[in-house]
Design a protein around this motif. Structure first.
Motif, mmCIF file in Angstrom:
data_model
loop_
_atom_site.group_PDB
_atom_site.id
_atom_site.type_symbol
_atom_site.label_atom_id
_atom_site.label_comp_id
_atom_site.label_asym_id
_atom_site.label_seq_id
_atom_site.Cartn_x
_atom_site.Cartn_y
_atom_site.Cartn_z
ATOM 1 N N TYR B 186 -71.277 17.943 -31.804
ATOM 2 C CA TYR B 186 -72.262 18.289 -32.835
ATOM 3 C C TYR B 186 -73.673 17.822 -32.454
ATOM 4 O O TYR B 186 -74.660 18.319 -32.991
ATOM 5 C CB TYR B 186 -71.864 17.704 -34.188
ATOM 6 C CG TYR B 186 -70.576 18.278 -34.749
ATOM 7 C CD1 TYR B 186 -70.552 19.535 -35.330
ATOM 8 C CD2 TYR B 186 -69.382 17.552 -34.686
ATOM 9 C CE1 TYR B 186 -69.370 20.069 -35.842
ATOM 10 C CE2 TYR B 186 -68.201 18.067 -35.200
ATOM 11 C CZ TYR B 186 -68.197 19.327 -35.772
ATOM 12 O OH TYR B 186 -67.031 19.843 -36.271
ATOM 13 N N ASN B 410 -66.684 20.192 -39.660
ATOM 14 C CA ASN B 410 -67.320 18.913 -39.402
ATOM 15 C C ASN B 410 -67.077 17.851 -40.455
ATOM 16 O O ASN B 410 -67.302 16.676 -40.234
ATOM 17 C CB ASN B 410 -68.843 19.126 -39.297
ATOM 18 C CG ASN B 410 -69.388 19.903 -40.494
ATOM 19 O OD1 ASN B 410 -68.998 21.058 -40.727
ATOM 20 N ND2 ASN B 410 -70.260 19.301 -41.280
ATOM 21 N N SER B 436 -73.567 18.629 -41.143
ATOM 22 C CA SER B 436 -73.788 19.861 -40.385
ATOM 23 C C SER B 436 -75.223 19.877 -39.847
ATOM 24 O O SER B 436 -76.173 19.749 -40.621
ATOM 25 C CB SER B 436 -73.540 21.060 -41.294
ATOM 26 O OG SER B 436 -73.630 22.243 -40.545
#
Lengths: 679, 679
Positions: B186, B410, B436
């Protein structure tokens, strides 16, 4: 030089307390009547800050300048002219030089905070008062019942200009046939309140209480006599008196820490735990106070304390309008503090801190175990599962808890300062104990309370706490910013799909009282504008979410409301001044109006842009009792959160180990095989 | 007769699930493409209530009437004409009689909830799509970086009347040089979102993302190419990749229950603990559901569940307006549920419950440990000290926790149903996981999010939950009463001292959406008007304090807001109908508007005076990320409280034993003697 001084933030020792007493007595050998409190006078911030800076930089030496070690000694002294009210002294003693550096007499417009020895005298006076004996004889008490006097502060004076050292006693009856001194006498309330003039050591009046309900007169037509307790029934809470005994199916659940706790204690005041470092001290006005809070070497708070609380009652019938406690300011919580018990008040591996209190002679006495420190597990701290690999990383949320508990007549409050591994602090209050009840006629109900036991009306009331937060976010110059999330209209250029909302920040640059606004997600950031977070580019800060609880309900023109200006806003911002610690002022006992409290402080209109700002968070509970709150109420829990916001460069708890607890077990057949016939 | 039927509230077994599948396949042997879900169709309330009444009265026999055992089978079936969209079936199978009793085809104006196998196909299609390969090749990825596709629901359709089975993929890059499949990708967001038409199994479009900040255009002038990750840096959370490793000074803290837990389990569904008795079941749409809750033999709730939640994102730049998850309704939480781990997800003596899920072929598979049940200590439960005798009676607050956890890409949510010994229930949500993030140019910041890592902007968003409460307060006919505490002006006759306040109660007798109002101390009582508390004289009841959190912020005319009407009030009251379980309606996936949700339900204007009322409590979190929320955020905890109010005749926990935990210890010298030089 050889002598080692205690840390400036550690409380006075027994030796220091005794010495302070002796220095005062040496000066006034004959006139001192009684001592009220002796505790460390906190150093001036300017001096302490310099000392702490040296300490944190590791440069402290035995020759470093230190703030003087001071004791504040509160005592009563006979006035020279014997017909004058005794003087209330607050004398500051320099314990380094062993001399008195200042003496202050409490102004005659105020009353010094009460001492529990005054309550003892009230109880004794009631017992021997012919007035009360005669009045009580007019009741037909059930056989075996004795009178119990429950001392209370008098509440706000009714007459303009009136300043009298009055106390009142709520009167109950105890069933001695239980042969148990802890039989619950609150189930048997009598409809009188004796009033004592403490200066005269005399019961001056008995207030007669109405016992009616909805639709009845607010003042009694005539004093109630006869069998006023005939419809009352017992309601016990000590286990040996509970009908049917205690439940038998609760299996033990223990917290074990085979390698000991994760904290360490130095000097009986310095606590280090999971990158946190702070001092804890005890004083008889505020209880446990947290000082000089750092996380991972960075300054977060200068001081954190419970400043005040008030409990106004909403029964409109006189004299109940005077039922309004200031449980910290009325007289300090000193002798109301509980000696905590291992395995009852906290589980696991415990550190107890003792306090020092004085008796009326000023003898310093150890107050055992007034604070406990322990760790607790509070569920999952953070977790993420990568669904591609199935790997879950999950940490537990460990908390460090500094707890103290006070008992004020019928009621108890539990205060927990909680530190977590992610850099956040919470202040938790738990209200428990026995709700205050008054006699109500059989079969009646009242809109201002709840009948919780036959004949016992628990009056509606509020509890409003004030937590004082003196921040030091990477330094002592901080700025408070109001942060709100607000809707924005759809706009072809700026918000084409209507999903944008605005995060609006407003700097609060002048002392002020402000309110929570959850509909706007209003939070308050305490920022250091001189230091930016290198990742987000925003000033480093902490935020508080003031609990959006109901403010004081009493009419703004009422004495109850005048006395607790602090309860009129959720958050007050003031500029620091030495000695300004009390939200409702120094002397709320029987005050008619809050003086020197937060409302007066903000009236100075001090500039607060990158200044030494102090926050006062006021929140509480409107408590319209339930039957379930009787005879001892289950805890009502409230929490104030103080959390980092762009203070760190990542989740500070990201390095908490995710190891599995190996002692956890699955249930075995024995607990789950309890068979019932399937149908 | 000999066959023993499962309890009507227990979930389908693997055998029952398989049988339901087989019955469907037998009827449509060739056309079924995929199965989505198979779970127990809950009995009609009228039938179940009769059964439960018999059960609780002890009169149940093997010949008592039972609700039919039904399975709801959701599957995709090819349409007869091959160019038409496949049909989504929801077929009810009678498992007692082994036949299909109803078949419903989801209307073409809706999309059936997604299945994780569709996400697998999306990921696979992205990998092989030349369109994406070409586009990705335009980025200069750092050496050793690979693409990762994060599947998401598409969000609300933009064009009127558009109904397409679209999914979108967020794109990240993972540093394979870590040789660790759990390296946090991420931290490396790429500015493209491929869109798949699932009907066609085709990537139909790549949305280009803006990477600017404040003041930049909302739509990208041109697709971003080149070294868009050059300013991104790693941010790991798995312990072996954390620079410096995990902290070393956290000592173990274990919960031990040497005599086992205090609960018992029967039939893998009936839980009995401390006078509580309820059933727990699992289904793939709602997760853990609590049924038929009694305390000490008295009915409290018929059903308690997490009905829905939505997470709208507030970045105004297209296509981020379509980032809006309905984490329950988009496709159920079935395959998103975590298999819980002993010693990580809960401590002490644990009971795990398994669930049953199906794969695309409809094969029933055990979903291991989807729910855990455990006891926990939560501090002091109630306490009172008689200051006259010094005797303290203190009980611990033991709680029973039913926990389940879901991972949605996530993010994770932890749900805890908590029961205490004082008759109260809480529903606790914990938000954790990874926020996110999207790519942002070096050095820029944006008002709609927070830069939490170089190059990674965490967008502002809200989480709004809805808890469905189907009460049965001493029976199924209940009434909701709004209760507020309001100031009253001083009045010589009724409020002479201004301390009285009014407790105003208003019966809500028609279906309605209402709001929290903490400034009025607004609570909602669920009362049974036909039954009075013998002590207080008031109707027996439970109360809820709807958390006064911010409602949905999106413009009321936006698709985001249209899709979550339920998020526009804190509390909805509806009249019970069989099958009405979902606050945002049955089919929120890519909806343009909430249909069949609470807003539609209240529009019926049903009478709710002593009727079968259902409450829907909506609360949430406006989450403007902090840097501290990265890379995995510390839990944000919210709680909904459901507590008795004049339901019992005293504190139900008054009989909890106050015994001392004998394993607690004082700290020993070793932990407290860490010496530093005193100065």
């Amino acid at each position: 030089m050889g002598k080692i001084s205690p840390h400036p933030l550690s409380a006075l020792s027994i030796e220091e307390t005794s010495r302070a007493r002796d220095i005062v007595l040496a000066e006034s050998p004959k006139n001192v009547i009684q001592f009220r409190m002796i505790y460390r006078q906190e150093p001036k911030k300017a001096e302490l800050v310099d000392f702490l800076a040296l300490e944190h930089s590791g440069k402290l030496t035995s020759t470093s300048p230190r703030p003087p070690r001071l004791a504040s000694v509160h005592y009563v002294q006979a006035h020279q002219s014997p017909d004058r009210r005794a003087d209330e002294f607050e004398t500051i003693v320099d314990l380094d030089k062993n001399f008195i550096i200042s003496k202050k007499i409490v102004g005659t417009e105020y009353l010094a905070g009460l001492s529990t020895w005054e309550f003892d005298i009230l109880v004794e006076s009631c017992k021997t008062s012919p007035l009360i004996q005669e009045r009580v004889a007019q009741f037909d008490l059930p056989p075996g019942f004795d009178i119990v006097i429950e001392p209370w502060p008098y509440g706000g004076m009714d007459q303009p200009g009136e300043v009298r050292r009055y106390f009142q006693g709520l009167v109950y009856a105890v069933d001695t046939r239980t042969n148990n001194p802890d039989s619950n006498f609150y189930a048997f309330p009598l409809p009188i309140i004796p009033v004592m003039d403490f200066e005269k050591r005399e019961i001056v009046r008995i207030d007669e209480l109405a016992t009616g309900g909805a639709g009845d007169d607010l003042v009694p037509a005539a004093p109630r006599t006869g069998g006023v307790l005939n419809h009352c029934v017992s309601a016990e809470y000590v286990p040996e008196l509970i009908p049917g005994g205690t439940r038998k199916d609760l299996k033990p659940l223990s917290v074990v820490q085979p390698e000991g706790p994760s904290f360490s204690i130095v000097d009986e005041s310095l606590v280090e735990w999971q990158k946190w470092r702070f001092r804890v001290s005890f004083n008889p006005r505020e209880g446990a106070v947290i000082h000089d809070v750092h996380y991972d070497g960075r300054s977060v708070l200068y001081r954190l304390s419970i400043s005040e609380m008030t409990v106004p009652y909403a029964d409109p019938r006189p004299p109940f309008h005077r039922k309004q406690a200031f449980d910290f300011g009325d007289g300090g919580i000193g002798h109301a503090v509980n000696s905590l018990t291992l395995g009852c008040d906290c589980l696991g591996v415990i550190k107890h801190f003792d306090g020092v209190l004085v008796n009326p002679e000023g003898d310093a006495e150890k107050a055992a175990r007034v604070i406990c420190l322990h760790e607790q597990d509070n569920g999952i701290g953070w977790k993420h599962t990568n669904w591609r690999t199935g790997r879950a990383v999950s940490t537990r949320r460990r908390e460090l808890v500094v707890q103290f508990i006070i008992t004020l007549a019928n009621y108890e409050y539990i205060f927990n300062y909680k530190f977590d591994q992610a850099g956040a602090i919470s202040v938790e209050t738990r209200a428990t104990g026995i709700v205050s009840v008054v006699n109500i006629d059989a079969g009646k109900t009242a809109p201002w309370g709840t009948v919780v036991n036959p004949g016992a009306l628990a009056q509606n009331h509020q509890h409003i706490f004030c937590v004082r937060i003196d921040p030091a976010i990477d330094g002592h110059k901080n700025t408070v910013v109001q942060n709100e999330s607000l809707p924005l209209p759809m706009d072809a250029r700026t918000n084409p799909y209507g999903n944008l909302y605005e995060v609006k920040e407003t700097r609060l640059t002048t002392s002020v009282g402000v309110d929570a606004c959850p509909q706007n997600n209003r939070i308050f950031k305490i920022q250091n504008l001189d230091k930016k977070n290198p990742i987000s580019g925003r000033p480093v800060g902490y935020k508080i979410n003031p609990p959006p609880t109901q403010k004081v309900l009493a009419d703004p023109g009422s004495t109850q409301a005048h006395r607790c200006q602090f309860a009129k806003h959720h958050l007050w911002l003031t500029k620091y001044r030495d000695g300004e610690l009390y939200a409702a002022g120094e002397y709320p006992l029987s005050s008619k109006r809050e003086e020197g409290g937060v409302a007066d402080m903000i009236a100075r209109n001090d500039d607060l842009l990158q200044e030494d700002v102090v926050l006062w968070s006021c929140f509480g509970l409107t408590h319209n009792p339930r039957v379930e709150d009787w005879p001892v109420m289950p805890v009502e829990i409230m929490e104030l959160h103080i959390s980092p916001v762009d203070f760190f460069t990542a989740n500070p708890a990201i390095d908490v180990p995710s190891g599995k607890d190996t002692t956890s077990q699955l249930t075995t057949g024995s607990c789950c095989s309890k068979e019932k016939p399937r149908l």
